[in-house]
Design an enzyme around this catalytic site. Structure first.
Site, mmCIF file in Angstrom:
data_model
loop_
_atom_site.group_PDB
_atom_site.id
_atom_site.type_symbol
_atom_site.label_atom_id
_atom_site.label_comp_id
_atom_site.label_asym_id
_atom_site.label_seq_id
_atom_site.Cartn_x
_atom_site.Cartn_y
_atom_site.Cartn_z
ATOM 1 N N THR A 117 49.251 97.713 1.166
ATOM 2 C CA THR A 117 49.753 97.275 2.471
ATOM 3 C C THR A 117 50.637 96.051 2.289
ATOM 4 O O THR A 117 50.247 95.088 1.631
ATOM 5 C CB THR A 117 48.565 96.957 3.403
ATOM 6 O OG1 THR A 117 47.772 98.137 3.496
ATOM 7 C CG2 THR A 117 49.024 96.525 4.786
ATOM 8 N N SER A 127 62.003 85.710 -6.581
ATOM 9 C CA SER A 127 60.734 85.120 -6.145
ATOM 10 C C SER A 127 60.998 84.242 -4.927
ATOM 11 O O SER A 127 61.921 83.423 -4.933
ATOM 12 C CB SER A 127 60.141 84.285 -7.280
ATOM 13 O OG SER A 127 59.050 83.546 -6.797
ATOM 14 N N CYS A 149 51.545 69.351 -24.053
ATOM 15 C CA CYS A 149 50.593 69.806 -23.045
ATOM 16 C C CYS A 149 51.266 70.482 -21.871
ATOM 17 O O CYS A 149 50.738 70.474 -20.765
ATOM 18 C CB CYS A 149 49.763 68.648 -22.540
ATOM 19 S SG CYS A 149 48.963 67.760 -23.846
ATOM 20 N N HIS A 195 59.037 81.794 -3.501
ATOM 21 C CA HIS A 195 58.627 80.385 -3.431
ATOM 22 C C HIS A 195 59.559 79.423 -4.172
ATOM 23 O O HIS A 195 59.410 78.211 -4.072
ATOM 24 C CB HIS A 195 57.169 80.206 -3.874
ATOM 25 C CG HIS A 195 56.919 80.306 -5.344
ATOM 26 N ND1 HIS A 195 56.763 79.198 -6.140
ATOM 27 C CD2 HIS A 195 56.769 81.372 -6.152
ATOM 28 C CE1 HIS A 195 56.525 79.593 -7.375
ATOM 29 N NE2 HIS A 195 56.522 80.907 -7.423
ATOM 30 N N GLY A 197 57.924 86.881 -8.582
ATOM 31 C CA GLY A 197 58.744 87.079 -9.773
ATOM 32 C C GLY A 197 57.993 87.767 -10.903
ATOM 33 O O GLY A 197 58.530 88.644 -11.580
ATOM 34 N N THR A 198 56.748 87.383 -11.104
ATOM 35 C CA THR A 198 55.962 87.938 -12.214
ATOM 36 C C THR A 198 55.805 89.451 -12.057
ATOM 37 O O THR A 198 56.041 90.216 -12.995
ATOM 38 C CB THR A 198 54.574 87.263 -12.260
ATOM 39 O OG1 THR A 198 54.773 85.856 -12.417
ATOM 40 C CG2 THR A 198 53.726 87.788 -13.398
ATOM 41 N N ASN A 223 64.423 78.736 -16.779
ATOM 42 C CA ASN A 223 63.680 77.859 -15.881
ATOM 43 C C ASN A 223 63.429 76.470 -16.458
ATOM 44 O O ASN A 223 63.188 75.524 -15.725
ATOM 45 C CB ASN A 223 62.354 78.510 -15.487
ATOM 46 C CG ASN A 223 61.610 79.075 -16.666
ATOM 47 O OD1 ASN A 223 62.120 79.946 -17.375
ATOM 48 N ND2 ASN A 223 60.420 78.573 -16.913
ATOM 49 N N GLN A 229 65.395 81.916 -10.914
ATOM 50 C CA GLN A 229 65.882 80.536 -10.812
ATOM 51 C C GLN A 229 67.308 80.438 -10.280
ATOM 52 O O GLN A 229 67.778 79.337 -9.995
ATOM 53 C CB GLN A 229 65.803 79.835 -12.178
ATOM 54 C CG GLN A 229 64.381 79.606 -12.676
ATOM 55 C CD GLN A 229 63.611 78.558 -11.866
ATOM 56 O OE1 GLN A 229 64.191 77.782 -11.099
ATOM 57 N NE2 GLN A 229 62.296 78.528 -12.017
HETATM 58 C C1 LIG Z 1 62.374 82.474 -14.590
HETATM 59 C C2 LIG Z 1 61.091 82.773 -13.900
HETATM 60 N N1 LIG Z 1 60.632 84.029 -13.865
HETATM 61 C C3 LIG Z 1 59.492 84.360 -13.248
HETATM 62 C C4 LIG Z 1 58.711 83.404 -12.636
HETATM 63 C C5 LIG Z 1 57.453 83.807 -11.963
HETATM 64 O O1 LIG Z 1 57.631 83.894 -10.573
HETATM 65 P P1 LIG Z 1 56.364 83.903 -9.597
HETATM 66 O O2 LIG Z 1 55.783 82.524 -9.615
HETATM 67 O O3 LIG Z 1 56.932 84.280 -8.256
HETATM 68 O O4 LIG Z 1 55.428 84.944 -10.096
HETATM 69 C C6 LIG Z 1 59.133 82.063 -12.663
HETATM 70 C C7 LIG Z 1 58.296 81.006 -12.083
HETATM 71 O O5 LIG Z 1 58.120 79.951 -12.641
HETATM 72 C C8 LIG Z 1 60.360 81.746 -13.305
HETATM 73 O O6 LIG Z 1 60.807 80.491 -13.358
#
Ligand SMILES: Cc1ncc(COP(=O)(O)O)c(C=O)c1O
Length: 380
Positions: A231, A193, A319, A195, A66-67, A145, A173
């Protein structure tokens, strides 16, 4: 109870991935049969991802998650030779979007962060009002999220289209929880994403609508139509493909099951304890998200005590994720400090049961009552 952080890999996904670590370990760019086997797996996964969101396979770019998808969408639409450009986003985006925008700001571009209301819904009037001649992109997440609020993506897409601006949504999400179809939503780009949907970590995808002009942020051997060199992570991508197929196949059943658990959990906590509030939108929310704030107690204390009972949750209090900052999402909802400090996110998954919910409610009741007994605030 922390599925918004990550999910266990589905055994069917593991089975699909395993051969690609050993017997079928080819590089999809190689011309021999090992390479062809990998290329076929890549093509199949691309079809699975595309089909799950109503896209064409050529519109899917595989990434590391996702990032990276968010980074590619946002940084990719600003051409490297462009002058100052403007992007609109919301104040409650994931750091993958917010920090990408902050980087672009540091490079001289302008970013508008549109506020949200007390339920976490974006202010559409402010969004409209912030559009400029040089606005290139609107990026607003499909669902948050932390608090689970689902945004009016179709309406935002309409505004973007009327003004000839690209629209990206982070759907990390929502896939597998609510219907995600790129044409129904009207988006130009959409982040996924693996995972979060019972696939492996380190795999993801960006949907890029045909005709969208974007540039790569990673350069090399021109994999993924030149938009993401390197790759390909074949086992990860195979896992993502399988996870996406399962997510769309089981969407109706899984979402209903999660929503029943969610609603039961919320109403039973409210029955059991006073001074509790539900954060996020009451109905426009993810079927698996319960975000509660308990007055007079600290989120971290509840988290630790639940952990001792084998229950994993997260908190938006000071925290949060070891960062020592109160959640920017809860602060943007303008929650009283008391409620921010006592927040808990419980995010359900398809493999949870009503018995799990019983156990969480009983444990939470016991823990909150114990902590409140010790709290000088609740006795005053
Ligand atoms: C809304 C949202 N965007 C992006 C991400 C990031 O995804 P990834 O962990 O696959 O980089 C997350 C993960 O917590 C998320 O909840």
């Amino acid at each position: 109870m922390d599925h918004s952080a990550t999910t266990p890999v589905d055994p069917l996904v593991v089975d699909a991935m395993l051969p690609y670590f050993s017997e079928m370990f080819g590089n999809s760019s190689s011309l021999h049969s090992f390479g062809m086997e990998a290329a076929e797996a890549l093509a199949r996964a691309r079809e699975q991802v595309a089909e799950a969101i109503g896209a064409s396979p050529e519109e899917i770019i595989f990434t590391s998650g996702g990032t990276e998808s968010d980074n590619l969408a946002i940084r990719g639409v600003i051409p490297h030779d462009a002058g100052k450009k403007h992007i609109i986003t919301s104040v409650i985006e994931h750091p993958a979007v917010l920090n990408t925008c902050a980087f672009l700001e540091s490079m001289g571009h302008d970013i508008t962060y549109v506020p949200v209301d007390a339920d976490g819904i974006i202010d559409l009037q402010e969004l409209k009002g912030s559009i400029r001649d040089d606005t290139v992109l609107i990026s607003v997440m499909h669902a948050n999220n932390e608090v689970g609020t689902i945004q009016p993506i179709e309406e935002i897409a309409k505004i973007a289209k009327e003004n000839d601006i690209y629209f990206h949504t982070d759907a990390v999400q929502t896939v597998g929880k609510v219907p995600v179809n790129v044409d129904d939503l009207g988006v130009d780009m959409l982040s996924i994403s693996s995972h979060k949907i019972h696939g492996p970590k380190g795999a993801g995808a960006l949907y890029v609508r045909k005709g969208t002009v974007i540039e790569p942020i990673v350069f090399g051997g021109n994999h993924e139509r030149g938009l993401r060199s390197g790759t390909e992570n074949i086992p990860g991508i195979v896992g993502l493909g399988k996870a996406m197929s399962l997510a769309s196949e089981l969407l109706g059943t899984d979402a209903k099951h999660m929503q029943e658990m969610r609603d039961s959990l919320i109403s039973r906590v409210f029955d059991a304890l006073p001074d509790v509030r539900l954060n996020g939108h009451p109905t426009q929310r993810l079927p698996n998200n319960v975000n509660l704030s308990f007055k007079y107690v600290e989120g971290e204390s509840m988290l630790m005590m639940l952990d001792m009972k084998g229950i994993a949750v997260s908190t938006g209090s000071a925290c949060s994720s070891k960062s020592m900052n109160a959640s920017h999402v809860l602060t943007s909802l303008k929650l009283e400090d008391d409620y921010i400090h006592g927040s808990l996110r419980i995010s359900l998954g398809k493999e949870n049961t009503m018995e799990d919910v019983d156990y969480v409610v009983e444990s939470l009741k016991e823990i909150v009552l114990k902590l409140r007994e010790m709290s000088p605030l609740s006795n005053s």
